[in-house]
Design an enzyme around this catalytic site. Structure first.
Site, PDB file in Angstrom:
ATOM      1  N   HIS A 157       1.014  -1.403   0.317  1.00 18.90           N
ATOM      2  CA  HIS A 157       0.116  -0.054  -0.167  1.00 18.90           C
ATOM      3  C   HIS A 157       1.132   1.695  -0.370  1.00 18.90           C
ATOM      4  CE1 HIS A 157      -3.921  -1.723   0.787  1.00 18.90           C
ATOM      5  NE2 HIS A 157      -3.273  -2.612   1.561  1.00 18.90           N
ATOM      6  N   ASP A 366       3.426   9.488  -0.723  1.00 22.68           N
ATOM      7  CA  ASP A 366       2.584   9.147   0.160  1.00 22.68           C
ATOM      8  C   ASP A 366       2.736   7.659  -1.904  1.00 22.68           C
ATOM      9  OD1 ASP A 366       0.253   8.216   1.586  1.00 22.68           O
ATOM     10  OD2 ASP A 366       0.001   9.893   1.671  1.00 22.68           O
TER      11      ASP A 366
HETATM   12  O1  F6P Z   1      -1.285   2.158   4.302  1.00 25.65           O
HETATM   13  C1  F6P Z   1      -0.506   2.462   4.945  1.00 25.65           C
HETATM   14  C2  F6P Z   1      -0.757   1.883   6.513  1.00 25.65           C
HETATM   15  O2  F6P Z   1      -0.166   1.289   7.477  1.00 25.65           O
HETATM   16  C3  F6P Z   1      -2.358   0.719   6.792  1.00 25.65           C
HETATM   17  O3  F6P Z   1      -1.237  -0.397   6.984  1.00 25.65           O
HETATM   18  C4  F6P Z   1      -2.958   1.439   7.530  1.00 25.65           C
HETATM   19  O4  F6P Z   1      -4.392   1.575   7.459  1.00 25.65           O
HETATM   20  C5  F6P Z   1      -2.053   2.540   7.760  1.00 25.65           C
HETATM   21  O5  F6P Z   1      -0.377   3.175   7.083  1.00 25.65           O
HETATM   22  C6  F6P Z   1      -2.757   3.572   9.380  1.00 25.65           C
HETATM   23  O6  F6P Z   1      -1.183   2.625  10.128  1.00 25.65           O
HETATM   24  P1  F6P Z   1      -1.409   2.583  11.803  1.00 25.65           P
HETATM   25  O7  F6P Z   1      -1.796   0.910  11.468  1.00 25.65           O
HETATM   26  O8  F6P Z   1       0.239   2.264  11.665  1.00 25.65           O
HETATM   27  O9  F6P Z   1      -1.957   3.049  12.635  1.00 25.65           O
END
Ligand code: F6P
Length: 534
Positions: A157, A366
């Site tokens: 992602h 991003d």
């Molecule tokens: O998109 C990257 C990401 O790590 C996702 O996997 C996740 O939903 C989002 O950012 C939020 O991150 P975290 O789970 O570390 O709060």
């Protein structure tokens, strides 16, 4: 019939996740699983004293959830340490912030091993397994090691950097090698796909044939699948939210009176460029004092990963910059910048977006950035706002009619804010129509169906491929218009910069240098063995 098994770092059970704005990933995956039924496995987000030795799936509607706690030590090493202090900054091209610690890496590998052990008894022979994100890169290799022959896909992602950046990570060659355990790897953009393939060639010595990469007996396909949002639902949410004038919208936008609104919505993360954005807004007010008192920036920034020192520092820094700019530029009856560090419901966010004349989406880097897509989905087609978008967001590869900016250039962002606020309605509508068309044609239904068709072998089993989402018609477009929308003032005609091309991938000379360097490293194996982590 095939069953879909999704694995992601965090798993949010529906009843717990509904109220606040869950990340784009959580929303996207839930839609995919609800369309097919299946199993969602991952971390509960909680810690417990003892590591779980087995997980019991719990069914909610058509989806079974199998969630495991981590121990506090695992959270520190796997999640905060290797995932978020090493991989996250590295993959966002922030080598200066990348902290590598061998015990964090060992913890990361150990959690992936444990996840493989916990998932194994839940798997059925025909399951199609779809693993998500950088926390779980070695998971397929661990499953293969335990004899799993199912189709396994991975979606990344976030950005994937070029080989010379990724190669700075100790044990990068062994980590990237585990990617070849996947049948299909999805990336957000072609640049990311090319970077990963370049890394596999340079660091692992893989053979490339277009999107196919061969390393040893396995062949892996690496392809770009830009993630989308549920455009139609978000549009409806925005219309309903503004119509209902819900409490957060009244309370947050009420004090603006007739003033214009510029909005930013991001997790409080250094990759999002929040501090640089505040500075750019300050620059805009300094360069164009006629706007003072007439426009405000609302930055919604729910805190994230606060246990990581760089995030705590960003929290402090954003308060400091907003305070300084407000003191220097504000008036007794006008505060130029409001930074709100809390999460709002999706419905409230949709309302804020629709209310804002400018969506400021200026990450330093991003993977995609779904806020850019949500901002467009939420607009009133008769009187749309303008999206200012970083050229370093994956979304810029698709959303060419946004005002594309370099977030490192404060003056350029400041000028884009001015251009956006002054843009005539006809040009705003023209850009909006194109942008809406793009995000509707590549929405979340399109993303899941394209990915799953590629993973399962197109046409081999339609049951995993959700139906195409309904396309937007002129009737739904009319319905999106607010009946009582006030027309926004228009001034000078403006010209926007065209979207710039993404940076090219690393060249061959650099790659072979990196390859030579990392052959040596392969000697020191830190890749998982089968020993139990504890
Ligand atoms: O998109 C990257 C990401 O790590 C996702 O996997 C996740 O939903 C989002 O950012 C939020 O991150 P975290 O789970 O570390 O709060």
């Amino acid at each position: 019939m095939m069953r879909l098994v999704v694995v992601s770092n965090r798993v949010t059970m529906p009843e717990r996740g509904e109220k606040v704005a869950a990340g784009g990933l959580a929303v996207a995956l839930r839609s995919a699983l609800e369309a097919h039924g299946g199993l969602w496995f991952g971390w509960s987000g909680s810690t417990s004293a003892e590591p779980s030795s087995r997980v019991e799936p719990a069914r909610v509607g058509k989806v079974s959830y199998a969630i495991a706690d981590l121990t506090e030590a695992e959270r520190q090493s796997y999640y905060l340490g290797f995932s978020n202090r090493a991989l996250w900054p590295l993959m966002h091209y922030r080598l200066g912030l990348t902290e590598f610690d061998r015990s964090d890496y060992t913890g990361y590998l150990a959690v992936n091993r444990r996840f493989a052990r916990l998932l194994l008894p839940l798997l059925q022979p025909d399951d199609v397994i779809w693993i998500h994100d950088y926390h779980l890169i070695p998971l397929a290799a661990e499953l293969r090691r335990r004899g799993v022959t199912n189709r396994i896909g991975y979606f990344h992602h976030i950005p994937w950097p070029s080989a010379e950046v990724f190669g700075a990570l100790p044990f990068s060659a062994t980590l990237i090698s585990t990617m070849t355990a996947y049948d299909l790897i999805g990336m957000q953009t072609q640049t990311d796909a090319d970077n990963l393939i370049g890394g596999l060639v340079a660091l692992r010595g893989a053979q490339r044939d277009g999107e196919r990469v061969r390393a040893g007996p396995r062949e892996t396909i690496v392809r770009a699948f830009p993630i989308g949002i549920d455009v139609e639902s978000f549009r409806k949410l925005a219309v309903a939210s503004v119509r209902a004038a819900t409490q957060p919208i009244r309370a947050t936008t009420g004090p603006l009176g007739g003033r214009k609104l510029v909005i930013g919505v991001d997790r409080l993360d250094y990759s999002k460029g929040i501090v640089q954005r505040l500075e750019a807004f300050g620059q805009f007010l300094r360069s164009h004092p006629e706007h003072r008192g007439n426009v405000g920036l609302l930055q919604i920034a729910p805190p994230s990963r606060s246990d990581v020192p760089e995030y705590a520092e960003l929290d402090r820094q954003s308060d400091e910059v907003a305070g300084r700019l407000n003191a220097a530029l504000g008036e007794f009856d006008w505060t130029p910048i409001r930074v709100v560090k809390k999460a709002y419901s999706r419905s409230a966010l949709a309302g804020f977006y629709r209310r804002a004349q400018v969506g400021l989406v200026t990450p330093m880097r991003d993977g995609m950035n779904l806020v850019a897509k949500e901002y467009i989905a939420a607009q009133n087609p008769e009187d749309p706002g303008v999206l200012v978008l970083s050229r370093f967001a994956g979304a810029a590869h698709q959303m060419r009619e946004a005002l594309i900016v370099n977030p490192y250039d404060t003056h350029e962002v400041a000028e884009a804010i001015r251009t956006a606020l002054a843009m005539p309605q006809s040009e705003r509508m023209r850009r909006f129509e194109r942008l809406y068309g793009t995000i509707a044609a590549s929405d979340i239904g399109w993303w899941t169906s394209r990915y799953l068709a590629a993973l399962t072998g197109a046409g081999s089993d339609d049951s995993l491929v959700p139906p195409e989402p309904p396309r937007r018609t002129s009737r739904t477009r009319r319905a999106a218009a607010e009946p009582n929308a006030t027309s926004r003032p228009t001034t000078k005609k403006t010209t926007a910069k065209p979207a710039k091309k993404p940076a090219p991938a690393a060249n061959d000379a650099v790659m072979s240098e990196v390859r030579a360097g990392f052959r040596q490293e392969d000697g020191a194996k830190l890749l998982p063995n089968t020993a139990s982590p504890r």
